[in-house]
Motif scaffolding. Structure first.
Motif, PDB file in Angstrom:
ATOM      1  N   PHE A 214       0.245 -15.289  -0.662  1.00 24.00           N
ATOM      2  CA  PHE A 214       0.260 -14.088   0.179  1.00 24.00           C
ATOM      3  C   PHE A 214       0.075 -12.864  -0.717  1.00 24.00           C
ATOM      4  N   HIS A 215      -0.711 -11.929  -0.257  1.00 25.35           N
ATOM      5  CA  HIS A 215      -0.915 -10.669  -0.977  1.00 25.35           C
ATOM      6  C   HIS A 215      -0.894  -9.531   0.034  1.00 25.35           C
ATOM      7  N   ASN A 216      -0.197  -8.454  -0.307  1.00 28.87           N
ATOM      8  CA  ASN A 216      -0.136  -7.294   0.579  1.00 28.87           C
ATOM      9  C   ASN A 216      -0.052  -6.035  -0.285  1.00 28.87           C
ATOM     10  N   GLN A 217      -0.926  -5.062   0.008  1.00 27.65           N
ATOM     11  CA  GLN A 217      -0.883  -3.811  -0.735  1.00 27.65           C
ATOM     12  C   GLN A 217      -1.131  -2.644   0.217  1.00 27.65           C
ATOM     13  N   SER A 218      -0.569  -1.491  -0.133  1.00 28.87           N
ATOM     14  CA  SER A 218      -0.700  -0.299   0.708  1.00 28.87           C
ATOM     15  C   SER A 218      -0.557   0.942  -0.151  1.00 28.87           C
ATOM     16  N   ASP A 219      -1.242   2.009   0.265  1.00 29.07           N
ATOM     17  CA  ASP A 219      -1.109   3.292  -0.432  1.00 29.07           C
ATOM     18  C   ASP A 219       0.183   4.007  -0.058  1.00 29.07           C
ATOM     19  N   GLY A 220       0.861   3.561   1.004  1.00 29.09           N
ATOM     20  CA  GLY A 220       2.082   4.222   1.445  1.00 29.09           C
ATOM     21  C   GLY A 220       1.809   5.316   2.453  1.00 29.09           C
ATOM     22  N   TYR A 221       2.805   5.609   3.285  1.00 23.38           N
ATOM     23  CA  TYR A 221       2.618   6.592   4.356  1.00 23.38           C
ATOM     24  C   TYR A 221       3.306   7.925   4.073  1.00 23.38           C
ATOM     25  N   TYR A 222       3.752   8.127   2.827  1.00 27.58           N
ATOM     26  CA  TYR A 222       4.298   9.426   2.437  1.00 27.58           C
ATOM     27  C   TYR A 222       3.174  10.302   1.850  1.00 27.58           C
ATOM     28  N   GLN A 224       2.668  13.445  -0.944  1.00 23.97           N
ATOM     29  CA  GLN A 224       3.281  14.247  -1.993  1.00 23.97           C
ATOM     30  C   GLN A 224       3.056  15.723  -1.673  1.00 23.97           C
ATOM     31  N   GLY A 225       4.162  16.488  -1.521  1.00 21.01           N
ATOM     32  CA  GLY A 225       4.065  17.854  -1.031  1.00 21.01           C
ATOM     33  C   GLY A 225       3.377  18.815  -1.970  1.00 21.01           C
ATOM     34  N   ILE A 226       3.290  18.491  -3.239  1.00 22.72           N
ATOM     35  CA  ILE A 226       2.678  19.394  -4.217  1.00 22.72           C
ATOM     36  C   ILE A 226       1.226  19.023  -4.476  1.00 22.72           C
ATOM     37  N   THR A 227       0.945  17.731  -4.681  1.00 22.32           N
ATOM     38  CA  THR A 227      -0.431  17.309  -4.968  1.00 22.32           C
ATOM     39  C   THR A 227      -1.220  16.951  -3.725  1.00 22.32           C
ATOM     40  N   GLY A 228      -0.529  16.626  -2.634  1.00 23.87           N
ATOM     41  CA  GLY A 228      -1.211  16.208  -1.408  1.00 23.87           C
ATOM     42  C   GLY A 228      -1.636  14.761  -1.399  1.00 23.87           C
ATOM     43  N   ALA A 229      -1.370  14.006  -2.463  1.00 27.13           N
ATOM     44  CA  ALA A 229      -1.797  12.617  -2.557  1.00 27.13           C
ATOM     45  C   ALA A 229      -0.845  11.700  -1.800  1.00 27.13           C
ATOM     46  N   ARG A 230      -1.368  10.541  -1.391  1.00 26.14           N
ATOM     47  CA  ARG A 230      -0.531   9.521  -0.784  1.00 26.14           C
ATOM     48  C   ARG A 230       0.424   8.963  -1.837  1.00 26.14           C
ATOM     49  N   THR A 231       1.626   8.596  -1.404  1.00 23.37           N
ATOM     50  CA  THR A 231       2.591   8.004  -2.311  1.00 23.37           C
ATOM     51  C   THR A 231       3.494   7.053  -1.530  1.00 23.37           C
ATOM     52  N   GLY A 232       4.316   6.330  -2.262  1.00 23.53           N
ATOM     53  CA  GLY A 232       5.168   5.324  -1.627  1.00 23.53           C
ATOM     54  C   GLY A 232       4.474   3.997  -1.468  1.00 23.53           C
ATOM     55  N   GLY A 233       3.394   3.768  -2.216  1.00 20.57           N
ATOM     56  CA  GLY A 233       2.615   2.548  -2.084  1.00 20.57           C
ATOM     57  C   GLY A 233       3.315   1.330  -2.672  1.00 20.57           C
ATOM     58  N   SER A 234       2.746   0.149  -2.373  1.00 18.80           N
ATOM     59  CA  SER A 234       3.330  -1.099  -2.855  1.00 18.80           C
ATOM     60  C   SER A 234       2.245  -2.151  -3.023  1.00 18.80           C
ATOM     61  N   ASN A 235       2.553  -3.140  -3.854  1.00 21.05           N
ATOM     62  CA  ASN A 235       1.676  -4.285  -4.069  1.00 21.05           C
ATOM     63  C   ASN A 235       2.566  -5.513  -4.217  1.00 21.05           C
ATOM     64  N   SER A 236       2.423  -6.460  -3.285  1.00 19.77           N
ATOM     65  CA  SER A 236       3.311  -7.621  -3.258  1.00 19.77           C
ATOM     66  C   SER A 236       2.519  -8.915  -3.329  1.00 19.77           C
TER      67      SER A 236
END
Length: 751
Positions: A214-222, A224-236
């Motif tokens: 099984f493989h699961n990855q995501s950029d996250g749904y948070y 970042q308030g300063i850079t504007g980039a997605r954060t909170g990602g994971s790779n399992s």
């Protein structure tokens, strides 16, 4: 009022379903079609192992919800969190302070903490092996045969630390035919997943293996308030192989070797407000934020987390004629390294690095059989051993010069138990169930804080936990039952204790006495399955995180102590109806009331107010104990010339609940006397959740193979709010956010 409205809605829906069922019953052709559909999918005919013996769901005198693989697939379920709503009075949220960590609560009993020194109140059992830490419990659902959610204490057969209940997960066994299933999916927030299970017959009828990946990855749904980039990602990643050996008709052995690896970015949402110390340092726009939509914007330095957990499970069964012998051996190890910006702001105030190693070994031996046609039994013994090490380094820049706080812990736990569970059909249609378990627990803790090394401390607890119940079955479709059981959760040490007193003084065990009465029945010629359970639980010597003065140290610290008692009572209703060919309607309702008593603690009321006070928390709510949980689900299968189309719509309603027992350190309190807290800090209270999910699956038969495509939407109403929240002694407060609206598509192939 929301609970009343939800209950009325449920009553109206049940009445409507009864009317549909009655109409179908009154129409012979429709009744026959509906009965045929019900016969093929009857919930009551599901075989469960909740009492360590195979029996149908309908004849099991326990409040239990069974969810099979087909139901999980129809709902496009991803992990253990999707059980929340499938069973009444069950809460499962993800902890972002630990890898694959779950906060699990059943009937208001929970303990939300990832520290390895603490035991869960709800046991997650995978293929017969108890997972001794909340880390690793957030389980993937692709290769699942069946899940059983047992509500209420299960101390007799499943042991200590099951005072809330058990989530019993069984994965599929290797098959003696070449087969398998493959799946790939893509969804919102650049979420990718690939999964594969293949069954390989090695020796026909004797040996089969099942590799899985099984493989699961995501950029996250948070964001970042300063850079504007997605954060909170994971790779399992989760991979391994299972081997099934059946050298004879009366013996089998199932060996599973696997490994789970996860990398993710831990983030905290800042919910500090004016009056807390950290808001004096943080930028103004990062304080006094709301606890719903603002949670999805974070300002802290992204952390890193790496988790590896290999595991081995061996189950052996020998049918020796009058007795069946079962051995379940489990070994699990985990290594974690995680950094996290706990203050959740762009100011560098409180940054932690934790390295943990954990291992557990368990061995269970059971014997099951019948002494006569009216008397059966399960007896056995259990051994559990775990050990963990913790190294934590915390950078604190609140005052000049900055400081590094160091903490090292070594903990050890050993548990030994003997148990028996018996059924006696003492009269026609009547059965008496009784049993008990004796458990002895020994725990040790050795700690070093900065330059202070504390002596090794140990504590031994033992407890006998009995259970007795009676059931009456007027016919094969109906059952009434009542029971009393006692649950027990062992005492231990606070692994985060920072003084000689807190690191070497144990907290005691907690117990719960649970009274339950229920009804299970198949009505209208199996067109309607209805289960009802009412319960009352007396909870004594609660183990709770409390803030106390740092005896022999400076300031205060948060450790586990025994505080007061509680009474919980509730009503649970579940139904499954087949009003028409191909249509299945199901739902559940959980109503819960909790009452804390004599919850008295000593602690600081604010980081800016010196000294400690007596604080009475007896009027606050217990954590993860919503008054109402409601779910409704509709599943419709439409046969086609090429296969079938399956449509599924599910709705879940969860009333507000608290996530921490905590005073509001920014409020004003009397200068003298005991402080009576009327409610927990409002920031640790979730909002009402109304969650709507839907999926549409098209299956295409390709000879002996099947291809499928599923489109799904989760949380379609985009109901946003907190997943967990915590406030720290008037210094600062932080939270995490639940998953927002997501869409996706799944491509699958079975052969």
């Amino acid at each position: 009022m929301r609970g009343i409205h939800a209950f009325k809605a449920f009553v109206h829906l049940s009445a409507g379903l009864t009317g549909l069922a009655a109409a179908a019953f009154a129409t012979p052709a429709a009744a026959q079609a509906g009965a045929a559909e019900a016969d093929s999918t009857s919930v009551g005919e599901i075989i469960v192992s909740a009492r360590r013996r195979e029996e149908t769901l309908r004849e099991t005198p326990v409040a239990i919800t069974a969810v099979n693989a087909q139901a999980l697939e129809a709902k496009a379920s991803v992990n253990i969190g999707d059980i929340m709503g499938a069973a009444p009075s069950v809460m499962i949220t993800q902890q972002n302070s630990g890898a694959a960590a779950a906060n699990v609560a059943i009937r208001g009993l929970s303990f939300a903490d990832v520290d390895k020194s603490f035991d869960p109140t709800v046991a997650v059992v995978v293929d017969g092996v108890f997972i001794g830490s909340s880390t690793g419990q957030f389980f993937d659902f692709f290769d699942i045969s069946q899940i059983e959610v047992l509500r209420g204490p299960q101390g007799t057969l499943f042991g200590r630390n099951t005072i809330g209940g058990v989530i019993n997960i069984r994965r599929t066994k290797p098959k003696f035919e070449f087969s398998g299933k493959l799946e790939a999916s893509y969804g919102s927030y650049d979420t990718w997943a690939t999964r594969a299970v293949v069954n390989l017959p090695v020796v026909d009828g004797v040996l089969a293996i099942k590799p899985f990946y099984f493989h699961n990855q995501s950029d996250g749904y948070y964001r970042q308030g300063i850079t504007g980039a997605r954060t909170g990602g994971s790779n399992s990643e989760n991979f391994g192989v299972a081997a099934l050996l059946q050298p004879s008709s009366n013996f089998d052995a199932l060996l599973t070797v696997e490994k789970q690896v996860q990398d993710f970015v831990p983030v905290n949402s800042n919910i500090s407000k004016t009056g807390e110390v950290f808001c004096l340092i943080e930028p103004a726009n990062e304080c006094n934020r709301n606890t719903t939509t603002d949670l999805y914007t974070v300002f802290g330095t992204p952390g890193t987390s790496h988790y590896e957990s290999p595991a081995v499970t061996l189950e052996m069964n020998l049918d020796a004629g009058p007795v069946k012998l079962t051995s379940v051996t489990g070994y699990r190890k985990s290594d974690e390294a995680q950094t996290q910006d706990f203050d959740g702001s762009s100011a560098d105030i409180y940054f932690s690095a934790r390295t943990q190693a954990y291992r557990q070994f368990s061995q269970e031996l059971r014997a099951a059989g019948k002494l006569s046609s009216s008397f059966d039994y399960v007896v056995g013994g259990y051994y559990f051993n775990s050990r963990y090490t913790l190294q934590q380094r915390t950078r604190i820049t609140l005052f000049a010069p900055p400081s590094i706080a160091e903490q090292d812990n070594i903990g050890h736990s050993r548990s030994l138990a003997f148990f028996g569970d018996f059924n006696w059909a003492f009269a026609d249609k009547w059965r008496l169930s009784f049993g008990g378990r004796w458990t002895q627990d020994r725990k040790q803790n050795q700690a070093r804080v900065d330059a202070n090394s504390f002596p090794n401390a140990s504590v031994t607890n033992s407890k006998f936990t009995p259970k007795i119940g009676i059931d009456f079955r007027p016919n094969s479709d109906l059952m009434l039952y009542a029971s009393w059981s006692r649950g027990y959760r062992s005492g231990g040490f606070s692994g985060r204790g920072t003084t000689l007193f807190s690191a070497t003084t144990p907290y005691g065990p907690e117990t719960v006495d649970s009274y339950e009465a229920g009804f299970k029945g198949a009505l209208f010629d199996n067109l309607l399955e209805l289960n009802i359970a009412a319960f009352l639980a007396d909870y004594k010597n609660l183990q709770q995180n409390t803030t106390i003065p740092a005896v022999g140290g400076v300031g205060s610290e948060t450790i586990v102590t025994n505080v007061g008692s509680a009474r919980l009572k509730g009503l649970e209703i579940e139904f499954t109806a087949h009003p028409a060919q191909g249509l299945t309607l199901s739902g559940s309702l959980g109503l819960l009331d909790n009452d804390l008593k004599n919850f008295i603690s000593q602690g600081a009321i604010s980081a800016t107010v010196p000294g400690t006070r007596t604080i009475d928390y007896s009027n606050v709510s217990m954590i993860y104990a919503p008054k109402t949980t409601l779910s409704l689900n509709a599943n419709y299968k439409l046969p086609t010339s090429f296969g079938e189309v399956v449509m599924n719509v599910g709705y879940r309603h969860i009333s507000p609940y608290d996530q921490q027992i905590a005073l509001d350190a920014t409020a004003t309190y009397p200068a003298t006397g005991t402080i009576v807290i009327p409610r927990n800090d409002p920031r640790v209270r979730s909002d009402t959740q109304d969650l709507l999910d839907a999926s549409l699956t098209t299956r295409v038969k390709l000879g002996d193979q099947t291809a499928k495509i599923t489109v799904f939407g989760r949380n379609l109403l985009d109901d946003r709010g907190p997943n967990a929240a915590f406030t720290v002694a008037g210094l600062w407060s932080f939270s995490s956010a639940r998953e927002p609206r997501t869409y996706g598509v799944i491509l699958g192939f079975e052969f």
